[in-house]
Every structure is written in C-alpha cells, then in structure tokens.
Design a protein around this motif. Sequence first.
Motif, PDB file in Angstrom:
ATOM      1  N   ASP A  60      -3.573  -1.323  -1.792  1.00  0.00           N
ATOM      2  CA  ASP A  60      -4.075  -2.428  -2.623  1.00  0.00           C
ATOM      3  C   ASP A  60      -4.570  -1.884  -3.960  1.00  0.00           C
ATOM      4  O   ASP A  60      -5.767  -1.871  -4.250  1.00  0.00           O
ATOM      5  N   ASN A 111       1.331  -5.905  -2.053  1.00  0.00           N
ATOM      6  CA  ASN A 111       2.637  -6.465  -2.372  1.00  0.00           C
ATOM      7  C   ASN A 111       3.239  -5.751  -3.582  1.00  0.00           C
ATOM      8  O   ASN A 111       2.735  -4.711  -4.014  1.00  0.00           O
ATOM      9  N   ILE A 158       6.807  -2.927   1.967  1.00  0.00           N
ATOM     10  CA  ILE A 158       7.189  -4.315   1.717  1.00  0.00           C
ATOM     11  C   ILE A 158       8.528  -4.632   2.384  1.00  0.00           C
ATOM     12  O   ILE A 158       8.741  -5.733   2.895  1.00  0.00           O
TER      13      ILE A 158
END
Length: 323
Positions: free
Chosen positions: A249, A257, A300
């Motif tokens: 993150d 993401n 991902i």
Amino acid sequence: MKKILSMVLVLVLTLSCMALAGVSAEETEFTPSEEPIIYFEVPEDWGSYKRIFCHIWELNNPPLASWQSKKERCTAVRGTENLYSYDVSVLSSFDETKVYGVIFSSDTGMQTYDALFSAECYGDTMYCDGTKLPHPADSIKTAIMAYWKNQDKSAYGPLMVISEFGKVVGSALPKPLTPKDLMADFLSWETAYLWQVNNVTGKPHQIIIDDISHQLSFSKTTVSRLVDNAGIHVKWEKEDSNLPVLLGDANGDEVVNIKDATAIQKHVAGYDINIDVESADSDTNLTVNVIDVTAIQKYIAGIELGTPIGELYTFGQPSTYPA
C-alpha cells in the motif's frame, strides 16, 4: 442367496439415507422463527437459581422493561434441565427492524455480557463459553461471554468495546459502525477514553494505541490517520510505533492496486511524490525499486508470491514466508 442380497440392499439404502441426511443437516442454514421466541442455555456453574431473566434495551436508550421485572422472566423449556425461553412479544415497544442489546441473568446475581440481538435471532439460542470479564458498565461485577449458536459473531455477538484496561472485548458492532469508528471514539477528546486507560494502566499513549491497534488488526497508516483525524495532542511518536504496515500500500489508501505500482514507479524515477516507503517495500528487502513494482503487478494478476503483499506485515519480525 436372495435373502442375503436383500439384506445387503437394505443396508446400502440405509447408509445412503443416513449420508444424505447428514449432508442435508450440515447444509441447512438457520432461518429465523416466525415466533418471537429466543432461548438461553443456563451455564451449569450458575448454581441454585430460581428464576432466569432476559433484559433487552435499545442501544443508547432506556431498557424496554425494568431489570428482572415480571416482564423479563424466562420460562423453563419442558424436558430440559437448563434451557429457558423468552417471549419478546411481551415488550410492546419492541421494533423488529432495530438492533438491541440483550443480557440474560439469574436471581442469584449471575449475568451474561452485553450482546447484540434483533428479530433475526428469533428461534436461536444463546450459550456461554465460560469466559468471565468485568462488566463494561460496572467493573465490580462479573459478566459471562455469551454467543448465539447460529449467528455471525461480528453481527450479533458480544458487544465490542475497549475496556478501561485497553483490551478489546467482544466481537460485534451495530451497523454501520466499524472497528475504525470504535477507535475514533476511543481517541476522541470528548470521550477521554485514551486518558482514562492511561490513568488506570499507567501505560504511555504510544503503547496503549499500539496495543489496541494490534488487537483490531490496524495498519500503521490506518492508525496514523485516526490519530490525525481525532484532532488531539497525544504523546505518540509514529516513527517509534511497532505497528504493521499493509504491504504494497504505497499510496496509503489502505488498498493494494495498480495505483500503488504507479506511485512506486514515479518514486523510483525521481518524481516528487509522497509514498509510504515501508509499505512500498513489497519484497521486504529494505529497498524500494522496480522489483517492488513487479511484485505488486504479479499480486494484482493473482500470481502466488513469496511475500505477504496485501497483508499486515511488521518489519524486523521473523518472516514465515520463503526467501
């Protein structure tokens, strides 16, 4: 021979029926009863009681009946030794669309810990797991943790609170509240709960916040934001915190993401961009580079990795992941 074959066939059919019955019972989901009845299994160690009561109240509002009054009396279920029922319909002001608190108690002074309850629990049974805690409203009293047999503990379990000793007790919060809301309320200057725990335990703010955040599985980014949003001044140094980070993150939005991969790429390329360097170190080698970008892209794409991207990770702790 025919008799033997017939007996074998009967045995096979019997076993098949038993297996199907077992599968059906296992797959059957709980359906709330149409009758407004709830049940309680009285623990064996509650001693020689004469009456069991059910106390229900709307959260942050007065109870629907007086403590251990006639309206709160439970009824012993025939053919059982310790099972009692309570007819919620005696409470004329009960609203089946709302969530309430519920406590079962005895005339000998025993009682369960506060739990959440609604019409979704009709027909279900509460049981105690034996855990005894100071009651949240009166630390002199003892309360026993109680759970519904067929409910999600995070929805209709023991009410989640932060105790005066800095311990997270209980598992359920009324919707739409979340553990973050609970922590925000704890850090609020208006409630002063943080300072109460400090007075009771003597622990500094840093340790109190870290301990509670570990119990709630918060990342360092989450806690930093909660402290900042509280608008309070506490003796808390973020740099010294031993809280875990949400690995990957990089941009601190609490989601891993493609935006994190892009942020790391810009950081590596020398752009003036603010990232969380610890979280960005996706391969945990204490260096942020293009390899971390690749690791996030693989995460991902659903490719299995050797580092816990997307999970809470504490640097400096022994890793359980392969090198």
